[in-house]
Design a protein around this motif. Structure first.
Motif, PDB file in Angstrom:
ATOM      1  N   ALA A   1      73.544  59.349 -19.071  1.00  0.00           N
ATOM      2  CA  ALA A   1      72.321  60.116 -18.818  1.00  0.00           C
ATOM      3  C   ALA A   1      71.080  59.423 -19.367  1.00  0.00           C
ATOM      4  CB  ALA A   1      72.453  61.512 -19.427  1.00  0.00           C
TER       5      ALA A   1
ATOM      6  N   PHE B   1      75.706  53.494  -9.929  1.00  0.00           N
ATOM      7  CA  PHE B   1      74.749  54.334 -10.645  1.00  0.00           C
ATOM      8  C   PHE B   1      75.446  55.477 -11.380  1.00  0.00           C
ATOM      9  CE2 PHE B   1      71.813  57.934 -10.875  1.00  0.00           C
ATOM     10  CZ  PHE B   1      70.730  57.349 -11.507  1.00  0.00           C
TER      11      PHE B   1
ATOM     12  N   TRP C   1      76.623  55.013 -15.037  1.00  0.00           N
ATOM     13  CA  TRP C   1      75.685  54.875 -16.148  1.00  0.00           C
ATOM     14  C   TRP C   1      75.500  56.235 -16.808  1.00  0.00           C
ATOM     15  CZ3 TRP C   1      74.989  50.207 -17.678  1.00  0.00           C
ATOM     16  CH2 TRP C   1      74.958  49.153 -16.759  1.00  0.00           C
TER      17      TRP C   1
ATOM     18  N   ARG D   1      66.909  57.364  -5.356  1.00  0.00           N
ATOM     19  CA  ARG D   1      67.597  56.768  -4.213  1.00  0.00           C
ATOM     20  C   ARG D   1      66.640  56.613  -3.029  1.00  0.00           C
ATOM     21  NH1 ARG D   1      73.284  56.660  -4.309  1.00  0.00           N
ATOM     22  NH2 ARG D   1      74.172  57.481  -6.246  1.00  0.00           N
TER      23      ARG D   1
ATOM     24  N   ASP E   1      64.150  62.620 -10.268  1.00  0.00           N
ATOM     25  CA  ASP E   1      65.602  62.762 -10.372  1.00  0.00           C
ATOM     26  C   ASP E   1      66.296  61.691  -9.532  1.00  0.00           C
ATOM     27  OD1 ASP E   1      65.267  63.603  -7.715  1.00  0.00           O
ATOM     28  OD2 ASP E   1      65.279  65.728  -8.282  1.00  0.00           O
ATOM     29  N   GLU E   2      67.620  61.814  -9.453  1.00  0.00           N
ATOM     30  CA  GLU E   2      68.417  60.807  -8.754  1.00  0.00           C
ATOM     31  C   GLU E   2      68.090  60.755  -7.267  1.00  0.00           C
ATOM     32  OE1 GLU E   2      73.101  59.866  -7.658  1.00  0.00           O
ATOM     33  OE2 GLU E   2      72.626  61.141  -9.389  1.00  0.00           O
TER      34      GLU E   2
ATOM     35  N   PHE F   1      64.597  56.737 -14.112  1.00  0.00           N
ATOM     36  CA  PHE F   1      63.675  57.687 -13.475  1.00  0.00           C
ATOM     37  C   PHE F   1      62.251  57.422 -13.940  1.00  0.00           C
ATOM     38  CE2 PHE F   1      67.368  60.977 -13.482  1.00  0.00           C
ATOM     39  CZ  PHE F   1      67.976  60.307 -12.439  1.00  0.00           C
TER      40      PHE F   1
ATOM     41  N   HIS G   1      70.031  56.826 -16.902  1.00  0.00           N
ATOM     42  CA  HIS G   1      69.440  57.510 -15.750  1.00  0.00           C
ATOM     43  C   HIS G   1      67.997  57.914 -16.039  1.00  0.00           C
ATOM     44  CE1 HIS G   1      73.609  58.836 -13.996  1.00  0.00           C
ATOM     45  NE2 HIS G   1      73.414  57.541 -13.961  1.00  0.00           N
ATOM     46  N   THR G   2      67.796  58.520 -17.189  1.00  0.00           N
ATOM     47  CA  THR G   2      66.445  58.986 -17.556  1.00  0.00           C
ATOM     48  C   THR G   2      65.473  57.818 -17.645  1.00  0.00           C
ATOM     49  OG1 THR G   2      67.372  60.859 -18.774  1.00  0.00           O
ATOM     50  CG2 THR G   2      65.116  60.209 -19.318  1.00  0.00           C
TER      51      THR G   2
END
Length: 351
Positions: free
Chosen positions: A150, A145, A148, A169, A164-165, A157, A153-154
């Protein structure tokens, strides 16, 4: 069980034979095989994609050896995938916790998409900003993860409706503990599945390579002006308009002239609909060659069951081949497709 070698689908002897034959660097060998892009050749050597028979023949010819000498017996007692993969590692120590989360995240994403019919690949790209090629990579847990960017990630999400992360998780772990990811984990994290698939594909290559090798027509020079041209070769045309831009593999009883570079299995395919835009109208017929690998800047036919899909081919910034369609609007990561399902388009006839 986490399969740390899940990205390796085709361990082979290309690197070993290349070095034995005096090619210290892959780039030097690549210059002798212009028909195979360097990025593609690198992926073959690293075992990230399964080579096609014609590619193995070209590599073997450049190394002056038999194509089967590039293949490995993964069931041999002296084969160890960890030893084979070591030269391709970047020296970083695998973080087992991060590898585990990458696999669980891939399974969670597959489950999220599979269990919601409305969440199509096109919708994920449009509404969440996650392109198909990156969607495929995350689902196949191709990297942890943290590697990767941003934007990815966004998008993740948003897909899982978390802030957030840390929440992502926790959400993924909760789904795993609830057992909802179990049906999807085996396709990502089971080494036996990978080994079985590799074994089958290598067996198919052995069979294909032991058959009479077709001439490498792409390397033949074009005839000089005034040189007599050999007899015209006609190939059968297939084509039936189907929904979603697909073309049925149904004989039409017609034929089309194949260019001199077309391989022995080439065939005609009616376009049926302008799925790639006005440049390739519905009344056109293309000649598809299953013995040639599609290249960026060209066109490809992708077999889907008993049908075909026409795609324009390009490379993303990571060197991966992507197939595009205008109608329907879609992207297909071609490097993830079975090579036997792809055919290069070598000519088109506009009637």
């Amino acid at each position: 069980m986490i399969d740390f070698y899940r990205a390796i689908v085709f361990p082979n002897r290309v690197r070993e034979q290349r070095q034995r034959r005096g090619f210290a660097k892959l780039l030097r060998l690549s210059t002798k095989i212009p028909e195979i892009p360097y990025i593609r050749l690198s992926k073959i050597e690293r075992g990230e994609v399964v080579a096609r028979p014609d590619e193995l023949r070209r590599i073997a010819a450049a190394l002056d050896l038999a194509p089967t000498e590039l293949l490995l017996d993964i069931d041999a007692s002296d084969f160890d995938i960890a030893v084979w993969a070591e030269p391709f590692s970047d020296g970083a120590v695998l973080d087992q916790d991060e590898e585990r989360f990458a696999v669980l995240l891939g399974a969670a994403l597959r489950a999220r998409r599979t269990l919601d019919p409305a969440l199509t690949i096109a919708v994920i790209e449009r509404d969440f900003g996650l392109p198909p090629v990156n969607l495929s990579r995350v689902e196949n847990a191709q990297k942890p993860f943290g590697r990767w960017n941003a934007a990815i990630h966004t998008a993740l999400f948003a897909l899982f409706d978390v802030a957030d992360e840390a929440e992502l998780r926790a959400e993924v772990e909760q789904r795993h503990q609830a057992g909802t990811l179990a049906p999807f984990l085996a396709t990502i994290a089971n080494p036996e599945t990978r080994i079985t698939r590799t074994r089958e594909r290598v067996a198919e290559l052995v069979t294909a390579l032991n058959e009479e090798a077709p001439p490498v027509l792409a390397s033949m020079p074009l005839p000089l002006p005034g040189t007599p041209v050999s007899a015209i070769r006609l190939v059968p045309i297939f084509g039936l308009a189907l929904p979603q831009g697909l073309i049925g593999h149904q004989p039409t009883g017609e034929t089309v002239e194949a260019p001199h570079i077309a391989g022995p299995r080439a065939f005609g395919l009616k376009v049926c609909r302008a799925t790639l835009g006005g440049g390739l109208p519905a009344q056109a017929t293309v000649v598809a060659d299953p013995d040639r690998l599609p290249l960026p800047g060209g066109l490809a036919a992708l077999r889907e069951g008993e049908s075909w899909r026409l795609l324009s081919v390009a490379s993303d910034r990571d060197g991966r081949m992507i197939g595009y369609s205008v109608n329907p609007d879609m992207e297909v990561p071609l490097d993830d497709c079975d090579p036997s399902s792809l055919a290069a388009i070598v000519s088109a006839v506009f009637l």
